[in-house]
Design a protein around this motif. Structure first.
Motif, PDB file in Angstrom:
ATOM      1  N   ALA A  21       0.830  -1.220   0.000  1.00 47.78           N
ATOM      2  CA  ALA A  21       0.000   0.000   0.000  1.00 47.78           C
ATOM      3  C   ALA A  21       0.857   1.261   0.000  1.00 47.78           C
ATOM      4  O   ALA A  21       0.528   2.255   0.648  1.00 47.78           O
ATOM      5  CB  ALA A  21      -0.964  -0.009   1.190  1.00 47.78           C
ATOM      6  N   LEU A  22       1.941   1.225  -0.739  1.00 42.85           N
ATOM      7  CA  LEU A  22       2.917   2.323  -0.734  1.00 42.85           C
ATOM      8  C   LEU A  22       2.347   3.540  -1.457  1.00 42.85           C
ATOM      9  O   LEU A  22       1.975   3.476  -2.629  1.00 42.85           O
ATOM     10  CB  LEU A  22       4.215   1.874  -1.406  1.00 42.85           C
ATOM     11  N   THR A  23       2.276   4.637  -0.725  1.00 41.79           N
ATOM     12  CA  THR A  23       1.754   5.889  -1.267  1.00 41.79           C
ATOM     13  C   THR A  23       2.753   7.006  -0.999  1.00 41.79           C
ATOM     14  O   THR A  23       3.326   7.090   0.093  1.00 41.79           O
ATOM     15  CB  THR A  23       0.397   6.241  -0.625  1.00 41.79           C
ATOM     16  N   LYS A  24       2.986   7.829  -2.010  1.00 45.10           N
ATOM     17  CA  LYS A  24       3.877   8.977  -1.863  1.00 45.10           C
ATOM     18  C   LYS A  24       3.205  10.192  -2.480  1.00 45.10           C
ATOM     19  O   LYS A  24       2.859  10.197  -3.660  1.00 45.10           O
ATOM     20  CB  LYS A  24       5.224   8.718  -2.555  1.00 45.10           C
ATOM     21  N   VAL A  25       3.010  11.209  -1.644  1.00 43.38           N
ATOM     22  CA  VAL A  25       2.363  12.445  -2.071  1.00 43.38           C
ATOM     23  C   VAL A  25       3.340  13.594  -1.895  1.00 43.38           C
ATOM     24  O   VAL A  25       3.990  13.719  -0.848  1.00 43.38           O
ATOM     25  CB  VAL A  25       1.080  12.707  -1.254  1.00 43.38           C
ATOM     26  N   TYR A  26       3.447  14.419  -2.913  1.00 46.16           N
ATOM     27  CA  TYR A  26       4.263  15.630  -2.840  1.00 46.16           C
ATOM     28  C   TYR A  26       3.334  16.845  -2.870  1.00 46.16           C
ATOM     29  O   TYR A  26       2.350  16.881  -3.614  1.00 46.16           O
ATOM     30  CB  TYR A  26       5.218  15.719  -4.031  1.00 46.16           C
ATOM     31  N   GLY A  27       3.680  17.856  -2.063  1.00 42.71           N
ATOM     32  CA  GLY A  27       2.937  19.104  -2.096  1.00 42.71           C
ATOM     33  C   GLY A  27       1.598  19.034  -1.383  1.00 42.71           C
ATOM     34  O   GLY A  27       1.176  17.980  -0.883  1.00 42.71           O
ATOM     35  N   LYS A  28       0.908  20.181  -1.348  1.00 45.07           N
ATOM     36  CA  LYS A  28      -0.388  20.292  -0.687  1.00 45.07           C
ATOM     37  C   LYS A  28      -1.325  21.134  -1.540  1.00 45.07           C
ATOM     38  O   LYS A  28      -0.889  21.896  -2.399  1.00 45.07           O
ATOM     39  CB  LYS A  28      -0.229  20.943   0.699  1.00 45.07           C
ATOM     40  N   GLY A  29      -2.620  21.002  -1.248  1.00 42.16           N
ATOM     41  CA  GLY A  29      -3.612  21.807  -1.946  1.00 42.16           C
ATOM     42  C   GLY A  29      -3.580  21.581  -3.444  1.00 42.16           C
ATOM     43  O   GLY A  29      -3.519  20.445  -3.916  1.00 42.16           O
ATOM     44  N   ALA A  31      -1.228  22.117  -5.406  1.00 44.30           N
ATOM     45  CA  ALA A  31       0.073  21.613  -5.840  1.00 44.30           C
ATOM     46  C   ALA A  31       0.296  20.149  -5.470  1.00 44.30           C
ATOM     47  O   ALA A  31       1.358  19.596  -5.734  1.00 44.30           O
ATOM     48  CB  ALA A  31       1.189  22.466  -5.226  1.00 44.30           C
ATOM     49  N   ARG A  32      -0.718  19.532  -4.873  1.00 40.67           N
ATOM     50  CA  ARG A  32      -0.587  18.144  -4.426  1.00 40.67           C
ATOM     51  C   ARG A  32      -0.472  17.207  -5.622  1.00 40.67           C
ATOM     52  O   ARG A  32      -1.275  17.257  -6.556  1.00 40.67           O
ATOM     53  CB  ARG A  32      -1.805  17.772  -3.570  1.00 40.67           C
ATOM     54  N   VAL A  33       0.545  16.340  -5.577  1.00 38.71           N
ATOM     55  CA  VAL A  33       0.760  15.344  -6.627  1.00 38.71           C
ATOM     56  C   VAL A  33       0.927  13.982  -5.957  1.00 38.71           C
ATOM     57  O   VAL A  33       1.766  13.822  -5.059  1.00 38.71           O
ATOM     58  CB  VAL A  33       2.018  15.666  -7.459  1.00 38.71           C
ATOM     59  N   THR A  34       0.130  13.020  -6.380  1.00 45.98           N
ATOM     60  CA  THR A  34       0.254  11.655  -5.874  1.00 45.98           C
ATOM     61  C   THR A  34       1.170  10.882  -6.813  1.00 45.98           C
ATOM     62  O   THR A  34       0.737  10.469  -7.907  1.00 45.98           O
ATOM     63  CB  THR A  34      -1.113  10.966  -5.760  1.00 45.98           C
ATOM     64  N   ALA A  35       2.416  10.704  -6.411  1.00 47.94           N
ATOM     65  CA  ALA A  35       3.393  10.032  -7.265  1.00 47.94           C
ATOM     66  C   ALA A  35       3.233   8.519  -7.223  1.00 47.94           C
ATOM     67  O   ALA A  35       3.463   7.833  -8.222  1.00 47.94           O
ATOM     68  CB  ALA A  35       4.809  10.427  -6.841  1.00 47.94           C
TER      69      ALA A  35
END
Length: 258
Positions: A21-29, A31-35
Motif C-alpha cells: 500500500a505504498l503511497t507517496k504524495v508531494y505538495g499540498k492543496g 500543488a498536491r501530486v500523488t506520485a
C-alpha cells in the motif's frame, strides 16, 4: 567467477524487498501530486526486475522509497525483514550502506580515487575489508581486471559505470537498485553494463531492480513491472524488447485505463 565461491543458494521465500500500500504524495492543496498510489510489489531474491512506465508514472519515486532514500507518505516498505519507517535516521543510513547497492545514471565516482579504491569505498566507510574471493568475483564479473589502478578521468563512460556496478555489489547487498544505469552510455557500453547486471544475478546470486525507459534494456531482466499514474498496472515475465514495447504502447493508447 572465482572457484573459491560457493554457488548461489536457492531462492528464499522472503523477498529481497517489498512494498505494501505504498503511497507517496508531494505538495499540498492545488500543488498536491500523488506520485505513488497504493502500490503493492515484491522483488524476489536472485532475480533481475525492470521497472517501466511512461514519464511521470512514479517509477523513480518507487525506487527511491523502496531504497530508503525518500520516506513514504503511507504504507510500508521492507528490505529483507526490516521495515524502513521503523528505523532511526542513523540505522537507516547503516542499512543503506550495508544492505543496499546503488547504480545511477551519473556514475558518482570519487575522482581522486582509483577504480579499485572506488569499488571498495563502501567497505572502507564501514570499517571492513573486502573478502578477496568476493572482490575477485565481482571484478571478473564486470571485466575490470586491467583497469583497477586507473582514476575515473582515465576511464571511458562505460568503464566508469562498470566501476559503479562493482561498487554496488562489493558489500554483498540484499538488493541493488539501478536508476537508468545506461542513460549516459552509447548502445554498446550500455549493453555491456546490462550484461554485467544480469551476470551479477545469475552468477553471483544478487538481486537487481532497474528503472528504465528502454525496452531493449528491460529485455535483460527476468521480469518487468509496469507503472502508470502511480499504480502497478501490469507485469511481464521472460520479456523481449518487442513484448515490452507492445505493453508500453498499450499504456499510451486512449483506450488504456489504469
Amino acid at each position: 567467477m572465482s572457484a573459491h565461491l560457493p554457488p548461489p543458494g536457492p531462492h528464499t521465500a522472503e523477498p529481497a524487498a517489498r512494498a505494501t500500500a505504498l503511497t507517496k504524495v508531494y505538495g499540498k492543496g492545488e500543488a498536491r501530486v500523488t506520485a505513488l498510489d497504493g502500490v503493492d510489489v515484491e522483488f524476489a531474491r536472485g532475480r533481475f526486475t525492470a521497472v517501466m512506465g511512461p514519464s511521470g508514472s512514479g517509477k523513480s519515486t518507487l525506487m527511491h522509497c523502496m531504497a530508503g532514500l525518500d520516506p513514504a507518505t503511507s504504507g510500508t516498505t521492507h528490505i529483507g525483514g526490516t521495515e524502513l519507517s521503523s528505523l532511526s535516521e542513523n540505522r537507516l543510513t547503516t542499512l543503506r550502506r550495508d544492505k543496499v547497492g546503488f547504480v545511477f545514471q551519473g556514475f558518482n565516482l570519487m575522482p581522486t580515487l582509483t577504480a579499485l579504491e572506488n569499488i571498495t569505498l563502501p567497505l572502507r566507510l564501514a570499517g571492513r575489508r573486502p573478502e578477496p574471493a568476493w572482490l575477485e568475483a565481482v571484478i571478473a564479473t564486470v571485466g575490470l581486471a586491467g583497469r583497477l589502478e586507473h582514476r575515473p578521468a582515465e576511464l571511458s563512460g562505460g568503464q566508469q559505470q562498470r566501476v559503479a556496478v562493482a561498487r554496488a555489489l562489493i558489500s554483498r547487498p540484499e538488493i541493488v537498485f539501478a536508476d537508468e544505469p545506461t542513460g549516459n552510455l552509447d548502445s554498446r557500453s550500455g549493453a555491456e553494463i546490462l550484461g554485467f547486471l544480469r551476470d551479477s544475478v545469475r552468477e553471483l546470486g544478487r538481486t537487481v531492480v532497474m528503472v528504465t525507459h528502454d525496452p531493449a534494456a528491460a529485455s535483460y531482466a527476468d521480469r518487468v513491472v509496469f507503472l502508470a499514474d502511480g499504480r502497478l498496472v501490469d507485469e511481464l515475465h521472460e520479456p523481449t524488447a518487442d513484448s515490452v514495447l507492445a505493453r508500453m504502447l498499450a499504456f499510451e493508447t486512449p483506450s488504456h485505463t489504469s
